[in-house]
Structure formats: C-alpha cells, structure tokens
Design a protein around this motif. Structure first.
Motif, PDB file in Angstrom:
ATOM      1  N   GLU A 383       0.825  -1.193  -0.045  1.00  0.00           N
ATOM      2  CA  GLU A 383       0.111  -0.096   0.110  1.00  0.00           C
ATOM      3  C   GLU A 383       0.741   0.880  -0.020  1.00  0.00           C
ATOM      4  OE1 GLU A 383      -3.594   0.379  -0.201  1.00  0.00           O
ATOM      5  OE2 GLU A 383      -3.675  -1.812  -0.580  1.00  0.00           O
ATOM      6  N   GLU A 384       2.124   1.270   0.829  1.00  0.00           N
ATOM      7  CA  GLU A 384       3.065   2.237   0.784  1.00  0.00           C
ATOM      8  C   GLU A 384       3.739   2.696  -0.567  1.00  0.00           C
ATOM      9  OE1 GLU A 384       5.712   1.879   3.963  1.00  0.00           O
ATOM     10  OE2 GLU A 384       4.190   1.669   5.607  1.00  0.00           O
ATOM     11  N   PHE A 386       2.294   1.573  -3.720  1.00  0.00           N
ATOM     12  CA  PHE A 386       1.114   2.274  -4.371  1.00  0.00           C
ATOM     13  C   PHE A 386       0.950   3.551  -4.215  1.00  0.00           C
ATOM     14  CE2 PHE A 386      -3.231   3.133  -5.103  1.00  0.00           C
ATOM     15  CZ  PHE A 386      -3.614   3.169  -6.629  1.00  0.00           C
ATOM     16  N   TYR A 387       0.945   4.089  -2.884  1.00  0.00           N
ATOM     17  CA  TYR A 387       0.660   5.438  -2.369  1.00  0.00           C
ATOM     18  C   TYR A 387       1.665   6.360  -3.294  1.00  0.00           C
ATOM     19  CZ  TYR A 387      -0.257   9.712   0.215  1.00  0.00           C
ATOM     20  OH  TYR A 387      -0.459  10.829   0.865  1.00  0.00           O
ATOM     21  N   LEU A 388       2.920   5.942  -3.176  1.00  0.00           N
ATOM     22  CA  LEU A 388       3.937   6.662  -3.812  1.00  0.00           C
ATOM     23  C   LEU A 388       3.928   6.650  -5.496  1.00  0.00           C
ATOM     24  CD1 LEU A 388       7.080   5.828  -1.641  1.00  0.00           C
ATOM     25  CD2 LEU A 388       5.577   7.918  -1.554  1.00  0.00           C
ATOM     26  N   GLN A 389       3.510   5.506  -5.871  1.00  0.00           N
ATOM     27  CA  GLN A 389       3.215   5.623  -7.229  1.00  0.00           C
ATOM     28  C   GLN A 389       2.317   6.341  -7.699  1.00  0.00           C
ATOM     29  OE1 GLN A 389       2.938   0.989  -7.580  1.00  0.00           O
ATOM     30  NE2 GLN A 389       3.805   1.375  -9.655  1.00  0.00           N
ATOM     31  N   SER A 390       1.010   6.325  -7.141  1.00  0.00           N
ATOM     32  CA  SER A 390       0.088   7.250  -7.524  1.00  0.00           C
ATOM     33  C   SER A 390       0.429   8.694  -7.328  1.00  0.00           C
ATOM     34  CB  SER A 390      -1.096   7.044  -6.430  1.00  0.00           C
ATOM     35  OG  SER A 390      -0.838   7.836  -5.320  1.00  0.00           O
ATOM     36  N   ARG A 391       1.708   9.001  -6.963  1.00  0.00           N
ATOM     37  CA  ARG A 391       1.931  10.201  -7.142  1.00  0.00           C
ATOM     38  C   ARG A 391       3.009  10.475  -8.020  1.00  0.00           C
ATOM     39  NH1 ARG A 391      -2.358  10.477  -4.998  1.00  0.00           N
ATOM     40  NH2 ARG A 391      -2.769  11.087  -2.855  1.00  0.00           N
ATOM     41  N   GLY A 392       3.368   9.378  -8.918  1.00  0.00           N
ATOM     42  CA  GLY A 392       4.209   9.473  -9.982  1.00  0.00           C
ATOM     43  C   GLY A 392       5.452   8.988  -9.845  1.00  0.00           C
ATOM     44  N   LEU A 393       5.795   8.324  -8.704  1.00  0.00           N
ATOM     45  CA  LEU A 393       7.165   7.647  -8.687  1.00  0.00           C
ATOM     46  C   LEU A 393       6.919   6.395  -9.367  1.00  0.00           C
ATOM     47  CD1 LEU A 393       8.505   8.750  -5.094  1.00  0.00           C
ATOM     48  CD2 LEU A 393       8.606   9.968  -7.158  1.00  0.00           C
ATOM     49  N   SER A 394       8.213   5.970  -9.843  1.00  0.00           N
ATOM     50  CA  SER A 394       8.229   4.482 -10.486  1.00  0.00           C
ATOM     51  C   SER A 394       8.323   3.648  -9.361  1.00  0.00           C
ATOM     52  CB  SER A 394       9.281   4.246 -11.517  1.00  0.00           C
ATOM     53  OG  SER A 394      10.705   4.426 -10.356  1.00  0.00           O
ATOM     54  N   ASP A 395       7.833   2.430  -9.851  1.00  0.00           N
ATOM     55  CA  ASP A 395       7.750   1.380  -8.763  1.00  0.00           C
ATOM     56  C   ASP A 395       9.311   1.321  -8.113  1.00  0.00           C
ATOM     57  OD1 ASP A 395       6.653  -1.317  -7.703  1.00  0.00           O
ATOM     58  OD2 ASP A 395       8.340  -2.108  -8.491  1.00  0.00           O
ATOM     59  N   MET A 401      12.507   4.657  -2.014  1.00  0.00           N
ATOM     60  CA  MET A 401      12.501   5.575  -1.088  1.00  0.00           C
ATOM     61  C   MET A 401      11.908   5.077   0.267  1.00  0.00           C
ATOM     62  SD  MET A 401       9.821   8.783  -1.471  1.00  0.00           S
ATOM     63  CE  MET A 401      10.803  10.403  -0.967  1.00  0.00           C
ATOM     64  N   LEU A 402      11.088   3.893   0.126  1.00  0.00           N
ATOM     65  CA  LEU A 402      10.687   3.352   1.257  1.00  0.00           C
ATOM     66  C   LEU A 402      11.925   2.369   2.172  1.00  0.00           C
ATOM     67  CD1 LEU A 402       7.340   2.049  -0.158  1.00  0.00           C
ATOM     68  CD2 LEU A 402       7.749   3.866   1.626  1.00  0.00           C
ATOM     69  N   ALA A 405      14.251   5.123   3.541  1.00  0.00           N
ATOM     70  CA  ALA A 405      13.382   5.486   4.950  1.00  0.00           C
ATOM     71  C   ALA A 405      13.688   4.564   6.056  1.00  0.00           C
ATOM     72  CB  ALA A 405      11.858   5.751   4.682  1.00  0.00           C
TER      73      ALA A 405
END
Ligand code: ATP
Ligand code: MG
Lengths: 435, 264
Positions: A383-384, A386-395, A401-402, A405
């Motif tokens: 889900e995390e 997907f959230y980042l992807q839905s903001r334009g980041l590639s898989d 990034m995760l 972090a």
C-alpha cells in the motif's frame, strides 16, 4: 581430538606465527597480558555452528583462508585516503592493516584530551589505563579477542580527563590494504568523570581481495561521562570482519551508540554493555547487506545495578541471498530494580532469498522492572508502494524511497552531519543497486 | 463549470471489476469533460472507493469488463505512476502513513518527477521550498508538516489537507477526491474547499466522492451521480444532492428498478 579441533589448532598456530616478533613493551603488565592471551589461544578453538552463540553464522570458510599477520607495512599518501575523512572530525588516527600510520594521523595530547597511538600514551596514562586495557573484554573465553590481545601493540588510545567536553569528534580510521592479511585493530577509550566525547570507529578498505579484520574496542565511562560512539563497518566485499566491543558505564554515565554494517562477506559484531546505577545507553544498529553477505550482530546489555535505562533499535535491510543475524540479550540482574529497557528488532527483506534470524533474549532476575521488546520481519508494504506510485514515482523509485526511509531512521541518529550525509548516500546507492 | 464543446477527460463505459473474486463494479458509465465538477454519492459499500482506486491503478482490483479512456488513451495501458504523470490524481479516503519518508522530500521528489515527465523544469530544494510554502498557505497548513514523516501521526483532517496539498503540487488534469470532506471540521472544510476551488479551471476536471451536501455548498457540482451496487443509477444537477439529503437513497433505487423494468 576431533578433526575440526585439529584444523583449528593448526589454523590458530598460523595466525599466531608472527606474534613472537612483537617488541616487548616497557610495561610488565602489558607483556603479561599478551602472554596470557597467547596461552588462551592455545586452549580455545574457533567456534562452529555447534556453539550456541554461533549457530547461525558459519565461519568455517575463515579457517580455510591463508591469512597471516601483517609482514610489511604499506605507506599511503593523504590523497589516497582523503575520501574517508569526516569533515568535522579533524582529530584523526589512521591505522593501515592495523599498523599505526603517524604521517596520516592528527592526534593530540594536551591537557584537554589525549588521542594517540597506545605507546605514546604510556608515559602520562599507563596507570589509568591498566584497569581497562584487556580487562573490559572477556578475552579468556573468546578466541578472537584473545588473538587480538596476543597481538596487542598499536592501538587507538583516547583519554578524556575529568569534566572536559571534547567538541571535535575523534575519527579512528582503520584501512585494509593487503590481501590475505589478518589485522588486529584495537581501541581503548577512557572517559573520565563528567567528561564528554564523540568517537567514530571506522573500518574501510582499499582493496577487493579477501582479508580478515579482528578488532577489539574497550570503552570505559566513569561517573557522569557521556560518550557518543559511532561505528562504521564498510569493509571490502570479500572481507571477514569479527569485532568485540566492551563498554562499561559507571554511575549516571550516558553511552549513545550507532553502529552500521554495510561491508564484508561475513561480519560479526559482539557488543557488551554493562550499566551501573542510573546509567543510560542507547544502542542502535543498522545492517544493510545484499548478495551473499552475512552480517551478525550479538549484543548484550547488562543491567547490573538499579535505575538504569537502555534503549535499543536494531534494523536489518537484507537483499539478494544475504543473511542477517541479530541476537539481543538483555540481562537484568538481581537487585537491578527500576530497570527501564526497551528493545526493538526490525527487519526488511527485499527478496525471497534474503534471510534473517532475530532473537531477542531477556533474562530478568529482578521484579520491579519495565522491559519491552519486539521483533518484526517483513517486506515493503504494497500500500505504501502504491501510494508513492500514485504520486508519480516509478515502482523502483518508490521501493527505493521506502527502503531508504527504513534505514535512515538509524542513520538519522548519528550526531555528525557530514558522516550522516555520507552514509545516507551509501544507503541510497546500495538500495538503488539492489532493486 | 460546463463549457460547450469541452474535451472529454474521462470516459468510462460498462466498467466491471472484481476484488478477490467478488464483483464490485457492475457496468459503470461516466463521462467527464474539462472544466466540470462531478459529485458521486451513494450508500456505503456501493463501490465508490473501488472505482476511484481502479482509476489510480491499484493492483488489488481486477478489471473484468468495460473500458476507461483518459484524455483519449486507454487508461489501463498505463502503470499507476504513468497515470499520475499524465494527470490522474486520487486523494485517498484513507491516506496511509509512511514512517521515515519526510514530507518535504516526498513532495519534492514527486513534484520534480512529474514535472520532468511533462517536459517542465524541476525546482531545486530552495525554489521548491518557496513553492510548497506558498501552496501550504493556500490550505492554511503549518510549514512544520514539511519536516514530518508523510501523514505519520497526522490527525484525520491533517491527512486530508496533505492530500489536497499534493493535488496542488501535482496540478492534475483529473482529480478524484474520495471523501476528502470526511473528518474535516467546519473551518477546515471551508479552507480545503476554497483550495480546491482555486485549483479548478477550465482545463481540468474534479470528481468528488462524498456523503454530504455540506461540501457541495462550497464546491458546487455540475453533475451529481448516485452510485449503487457498482453502477451509476441516476444523474442530476446540484439539486439532486439536496433531494438525496432530505429523502435518502432508497427512492433512487426504486425508481431505477422501475425504469429498468419498463425498458425490459
Ligand atoms: N480488498 C477488498 N477485499 C474484499 N472486499 C473488498 C475489498 N475492497 C473493497 N471491498 C468491498 O467492495 C465493496 C465496495 O467497497 P468500496 O470501498 O468501494 O465502497 P464505498 O462506496 O467507497 O463505501 P464507503 O462509502 O463506505 O466509503 C464493499 O462491500 C467492500 O467490502
Ligand atoms: Mg469509500
């Protein structure tokens, strides 16, 4: 004697081969210490998977390698090693294959602080260091600590006198240069009452061949002292790294440590922390490994006296077919009432072949204590991602990034900003190449 | 606002989808043109969030029938990140927390990624900082939120504001706001609605999923749709929301069945 025993004996003999050539120390007790260590090496054997403390970490390969003590020293120019420098840490001792390199070092010895190679500290501090050197570490039962002690000669010595707060961090830089060499880095840090210091213990490599680092560090905090200890293990990809660190905290002292392990084919870090009354420690760690690496961290936090506090967060990020091990023992001895201990082991597996063994181990012999511990092992949360992807980041960018972090939470705790940036960069690069 | 001859942004035809083998969407039709504001209302579990997440590209849902065209291209040909770059934005009903990812870094990376893909200039950290602070003012958000982990420990309303902040940064062509009004207090509702209104223009479109007429007082819809059991069963103007508020949903279903029965 079993076959393994024989191999061990021969192996340890080879390792000891260079020892008789060590120059005799002017200090009788130091010579006695070494002699005792040699004796212990004669009795002890190299641990195998059958030893409880080593059951996840197979070091049989180590005994098959043709390692020998350093025979010739290599000289380097400042330009060769500048990239390892840490901007804020202008006080620096450099050791090449365990041998002190005075021309690259910038130690100090004044009324405020002593940062020197061991023998240069004898004149002023021999009596002070005698109770700690070779005494904090239990070398009598530990073959690697015994070997290191048998070879005890060059060593980083840091002595901070009473009530002095050293503002400049101290950088202890151990550089591996030669293949097939076993080196014995050694540190002794004595923080006297009410003093404060930050020390970076840093293991780096300028080679890609196999070698063996067998390190020992001893840290004594007297009453009310504060020590920040940052340990960076960024050895070469084929290295073996085995290290023992013993820390003793006197009344109301405070020890903050962050240790990160990125390098080595096989690494093992044993950290023992003993707390007196009202002492506090934060012991955090991060292992970021991939490929066929193995990183094993064994810690023991010993609440020997009441009212002490220990916090521990250990994280592993494991990619490829790598294997991480964490064994975190918390000992609360009888009478250590009002102990406050918190431990957490969090592990991120990046592939299906990555593997982690984590084992919190609580041994509590007092009744009025607050001890919590927890361990998690997981993959990145979809889900995390997907959230980042839905903001334009590639898989890939999202996973990167995760992962970053996850590791950054530990790196963030390093109180030296340039080192923090350097290591954050390393984490970013390592996670980027793994995904 | 309805503009004559405005281009179609989103065209959904007979969309059917399942999750874990259960059919949730059962032939959904919807056409959205540039400049328009659509509201989708409907009972709990009717499939509104499912529809929203399918548009964003969530992999838990399997599309089993129908088509979705976005700006003339097949939406299902695009990966979730490609949809975002092309201008699809979903403000989640339940924005998740991402511990360790710092909001400012996250916003900058997403902004720059999307800008690059749209052939526009990236902003360096300083420029970006000015830009994001300006957008935060619009939503009356404290700059303190920049230094925190994404949504971590944010209150329900703060999370929703952070979603709209992202919408403001990414400048979408189609924004789907899934119950962005839930959890907002009265002041926050006004602020967020003002923010959305300022972002709305003749080139983009907004789909609001909501249960409450309240939001529609601030963001006035051109169309109100009622969704039930995976389909849009009634479409009207803004007055339909008022009628739903006073009468509930039951009558819409009854009326729909009667019409469907008459046709059959
Ligand atoms: N991952 C899932 N697994 C199983 N069922 C699911 C899943 N996701 C959604 N559903 C089911 O699909 C149906 C539609 O859910 P959805 O969240 O789309 O409804 P909604 O219209 O957004 O409702 P609400 O108004 O309560 O937000 C519900 O019955 C829900 O339980
Ligand atoms: Mg919903």
């Amino acid at each position: 004697m079993s076959a393994t025993g024989t191999i061990n004996a021969g192996y340890l003999e080879t390792l000891l081969a260079g020892q008789p050539q060590l120059p005799t120390s002017p200090l009788a007790w130091l010579n006695a210490l070494r002699a005792e260590a040699v004796d212990r090496v004669g009795v002890l054997t190299v641990p195998t998977l059958r030893d409880e403390e080593w059951r996840f970490t197979d070091i049989s390969q180590l005994t098959k390698m043709p390692f020998h003590p350093v025979r010739t020293t290599i000289s380097l120019q400042a330009a060769d090693i500048e990239r390892f420098y840490i901007e804020e840490a202008t006080t620096r001792l450099v050791f090449i294959d365990g041998v002190y390199a005075p021309q690259l070092s910038s130690g100090i010895a004044d009324s405020d602080v002593t940062v020197v190679n061991l023998e240069a500290g004898f004149a002023a501090h021999a009596a002070k260091i005698e109770p700690y050197l070779g005494r904090l570490t239990e070398f009598r039962d530990n073959v690697f600590a015994a070997l290191n002690t048998a070879f005890l000669h060059d060593a980083a010595l840091v002595v901070v006198p009473r009530d002095i707060a050293v503002t400049v961090p101290v950088h202890l830089l151990f550089i591996a240069m030669q293949k097939d060499v076993v080196s014995y880095p050694r540190c002794l840090l004595l923080a006297e009452s009410g003093s404060a210091v930050t020390v970076i213990e840093d293991y780096v490599s300028l080679q890609e061949d196999a070698y063996f680092t067998n390190a020992v560090a001893e840290i004594a905090l007297l009453d009310n002292a504060r020590v920040n200890h940052i340990r960076v293990q960024r050895e070469g990809a084929k290295a073996f790294h085995i290290a023992n660190c013993a820390v003793s905290l006197a009344r109301a002292s405070n020890y903050q440590s962050v240790s990160v392990a990125f390098g080595a084919r096989i690494s093992r870090y044993n950290l023992n922390v003993q707390l007196a009354e009202e002492a506090e420690c934060a012991v955090d760690g991060l292992a970021l490994i991939s490929g066929r690496q193995l990183a094993d961290t064994h810690t023991c936090i010993d609440h020997a006296k009441p009212h002490a506090v220990s916090h521990q967060m250990h994280k592993c990020i494991v990619g490829g077919g790598a294997h991480a091990v964490f064994n975190g023992k918390i000992m609360v001895r009888q009478g250590a009432q009002r102990t406050d201990s918190r431990q957490s082991s969090r592990n991120l597996l990046l592939t299906n072949k990555a593997h982690v063994d984590t084992k919190p181990q609580l041994e509590i012999f007092a009744d009025d204590v607050k001890c919590t511990h927890g361990a998690t092992i997981g993959q990145l949360d979809s889900e995390e991602v997907f959230y980042l992807q839905s903001r334009g980041l590639s898989d890939t960018a999202a996973r990167n990034m995760l992962t970053y972090a996850f590791g950054a939470e530990i790196i963030e705790r390093i109180p030296i900003s340039s080192l923090k940036c350097q290591l954050e960069q390393t984490v970013l690069e390592q996670t980027a190449t793994q995904l | 606002m309805i503009y004559p001859d405005s281009k179609i942004v989103l065209e959904v035809r007979g969309l059917c989808a399942t999750v874990n083998g259960t059919e949730i969407l059962k032939g959904l039709d919807l056409t959205v043109r540039r400049g328009e504001v659509h509201a989708i209302m409907g009972p709990n579990g009717s499939g509104k969030s499912t529809f929203s997440k399918i548009l964003a590209g969530h992999s838990a849902y399997e599309v089993t029938g129908g088509s979705v065209m976005f700006e003339g291209q097949n939406l299902f040909d695009l990966a979730p990140e490609e949809r975002a770059r092309a201008g699809v934005f979903l403000a989640f009903q339940y924005p998740i927390e991402i511990p360790g990812v710092i909001n400012s870094q996250f916003l900058r990376l997403t902004y720059n990624t999307v800008q690059t893909h749209r052939g526009k200039e990236e902003l360096d950290p300083l420029e970006f900082d000015d830009y994001v602070r300006e957008k935060m003012k619009l939503l009356e958000m404290s700059p303190d939120f920049l230094e925190r982990s994404v949504n971590e420990g944010f209150s329900g309303g703060e999370k929703k504001r952070n979603e709209i902040l992202q919408m403001a940064m990414l400048d979408p062509r189609l924004a789907i706001l899934d119950e962005t009004d839930s959890g907002l207090d009265i002041d926050a509702l006004r602020i967020v609605a003002n923010g959305v209104n300022q972002l709305a223009n003749k080139d983009n479109a907004i789909v609001l999923v909501t249960h409450y007429q309240r939001l529609l007082n601030y963001i006035v819809p051109d169309y109100v749709h009622v969704m039930e059991a995976g389909r849009i069963i009634k479409t009207g103007g803004k007055e339909l929301a008022l009628e739903l508020e006073s009468r509930g949903y039951d009558w819409v279903g009854v009326e729909h069945k009667a019409v469907a029965g008459a046709v059959a």
